[in-house]
Write a protein that holds these residues in place. Structure first.
Motif, short mmCIF file in Angstrom:
data_model
loop_
_atom_site.label_atom_id
_atom_site.label_comp_id
_atom_site.label_asym_id
_atom_site.label_seq_id
_atom_site.Cartn_x
_atom_site.Cartn_y
_atom_site.Cartn_z
N LEU A 1 0.86 -1.18 0.00
CA LEU A 1 0.00 0.00 0.00
C LEU A 1 0.90 1.23 0.00
O LEU A 1 2.01 1.20 0.51
N TRP A 2 0.39 2.31 -0.58
CA TRP A 2 1.15 3.54 -0.66
C TRP A 2 0.47 4.63 0.16
O TRP A 2 -0.76 4.80 0.10
N LEU A 3 1.29 5.34 0.95
CA LEU A 3 0.79 6.47 1.70
C LEU A 3 0.66 7.68 0.77
O LEU A 3 1.20 7.71 -0.34
N LYS A 4 -0.03 8.69 1.24
CA LYS A 4 -0.23 9.88 0.41
C LYS A 4 1.04 10.68 0.21
O LYS A 4 1.12 11.49 -0.72
N ASP A 5 2.06 10.46 1.06
CA ASP A 5 3.33 11.14 0.88
C ASP A 5 4.29 10.35 -0.01
O ASP A 5 5.45 10.73 -0.16
N GLY A 6 3.82 9.23 -0.58
CA GLY A 6 4.62 8.46 -1.52
C GLY A 6 5.34 7.28 -0.93
O GLY A 6 5.93 6.49 -1.68
N ARG A 7 5.32 7.09 0.36
CA ARG A 7 6.02 5.97 0.97
C ARG A 7 5.26 4.67 0.75
O ARG A 7 4.03 4.64 0.70
N LEU A 8 6.02 3.60 0.66
CA LEU A 8 5.47 2.27 0.45
C LEU A 8 5.47 1.50 1.77
O LEU A 8 6.47 1.50 2.50
N SER B 1 -4.16 11.74 -8.06
CA SER B 1 -2.88 11.77 -7.37
C SER B 1 -2.27 13.16 -7.31
O SER B 1 -1.33 13.40 -6.57
N ILE B 2 -2.79 14.09 -8.10
CA ILE B 2 -2.29 15.47 -8.12
C ILE B 2 -3.45 16.40 -7.83
O ILE B 2 -4.51 16.30 -8.44
N SER B 3 -3.25 17.29 -6.90
CA SER B 3 -4.25 18.29 -6.55
C SER B 3 -3.67 19.67 -6.73
O SER B 3 -2.51 19.93 -6.39
N TYR B 4 -4.44 20.57 -7.30
CA TYR B 4 -4.00 21.94 -7.58
C TYR B 4 -4.66 22.88 -6.58
O TYR B 4 -5.87 22.78 -6.31
N SER B 5 -3.86 23.78 -6.05
CA SER B 5 -4.40 24.73 -5.06
C SER B 5 -4.80 26.03 -5.75
O SER B 5 -4.33 26.35 -6.84
#
Length: 375
Positions: free
Chosen positions: A111-118, A371-375
């Protein structure tokens, strides 16, 4: 006054007093009764009921076999008995103990976290779990295993249950054909109206966490984000040497070493010792023992298929082995440390309308989301 006396094959120091004579085990020795006990047990305890029926089945026709299956299906169509009134559901309070479930280890998945870690997780399938029986505290204390728990222990916390434990809950999984088991074993499931279960487990519970026998248990019993403890049997590695069993360094590859590269070396059995101390690290059988794996976090729950995703790949046993899963007892990860109780207490009864098909932890990235969000 401290003096030594000979007890069996070793020396035992004794503290003598005017009214007391307390034996104390010396260094590297233990009592004669426990010094030669094998750590690996291959047989069931004597208090277990005989399980499998070894009687040979007489040849029956296909029509009669179908009739027997229909009769069994009608008899165990419950699982709850209609004449039993539903038990009251308790509410969570601090220091509550509730029952766990039995899960099948079916593999591992990243599983992958939202910060990219596995992170690696183990999948535990909670299949066909039901509450089989509730044993009150007084009845349990009078049993053989209950009397063993009441024995004083001077080397650790012991097995004595806390005062708030009101009884023991028996949970079973994997319903099977009653014809394959003895009458004594099938009698364990008479009161709950269930088919005989292949695997059983016992959990201590408090008064507010008692569940009616016959109630189904699924992976929804747990909450995403909580920590659980897993109890199971480790893989058997067979007879291994000291390097694999105890992590010895071994001998050098060169410099005069001949055929002793993986040997243990000297164990110091000369002079006054003249024997091998019990507990000496030597070659022997590895694995096959029951151990706890504590503090595994639940990252994801598949409510539709009743599957738990827990931290790591260190869950005991091979793929297909059965383990016990319960709320953790680690002080920093208990419900009391989190400040709240389980989301569904004492368990889920299938009447929750807002139960999703799959539930993720807030830190887990879902591939159905962008996976990409724009502010």
């Amino acid at each position: 006054m401290l003096k030594f006396q000979r007890c069996g094959t070793g020396l035992v120091s004794t503290f003598s007093h005017e009214f007391l004579n307390i034996p104390r085990v010396g260094i590297h020795t233990t009592t004669t009764v426990n010094s030669r006990i094998k750590k690996v047990v291959r047989h069931k305890p004597m208090w277990h009921i005989k399980k499998l029926n070894k009687a040979e089945d007489e040849p029956i026709t296909g029509e009669n076999r179908g009739f027997v299956q229909e009769l069994l299906a009608d008899k165990y169509s419950g699982p709850l008995k209609a004449e039993l009134a539903p038990w009251n559901r308790g509410s969570w309070e601090p220091w509550t103990r509730r029952c766990g479930v039995l899960g099948v280890k079916i593999g591992a998945q990243p599983l992958w976290l939202k910060d990219g870690r596995l992170i690696m997780t183990t999948l535990l399938h909670v299949v066909d779990n039901h509450v089989v029986k509730f044993t009150p505290r007084g009845e349990y204390d009078g049993s053989y295993i209950g009397e063993k728990d009441l024995r004083p222990c001077y080397t650790g916390p012991g097995r004595r249950k806390r005062a708030n434990i009101s009884g023991m809950m028996v949970v079973g999984s994997h319903s099977t054909d009653p014809q394959k088991y003895t009458k004594d074993y099938c009698g364990l499931f008479t009161e709950s109206g269930l088919m005989p279960k292949r695997h059983l487990a016992r959990f201590p519970v408090t008064e507010n966490a008692v569940i009616q026998p016959g109630t189904a248990l699924t992976a929804s019993h747990f909450t995403v984000g909580q920590w659980v403890d897993v109890f199971g049997r480790t893989q058997e590695r067979g007879f291994q040497g000291v390097m694999k069993r105890w992590g010895f360094k071994g001998m050098p590859d060169t410099h005069g070493v001949t055929k002793s590269h993986r040997r243990p070396g000297c164990i110091g059995s000369g002079n006054d010792k003249a024997r091998v101390f019990p507990g000496q690290k030597m070659p022997g059988n590895v694995g096959g023992g029951y151990t706890w794996n504590c503090g595994l976090r639940v990252w994801r729950i598949n409510h539709a298929e009743s599957v738990l995703y827990v931290t790591g790949v260190s869950v005991q046993g091979k793929v297909g082995s059965v383990v016990q899963i319960c709320d953790t007892r680690i002080p920093g990860h208990r419900w009391e440390a989190l400040g709240h109780g389980p989301q569904r207490f004492p368990t889920t009864y299938g009447d929750e309308a807002d139960l999703p098909e799959e539930e993720y932890h807030e830190l887990i990235h879902q591939f159905s989301e962008p996976s990409i969000s724009y502010s």
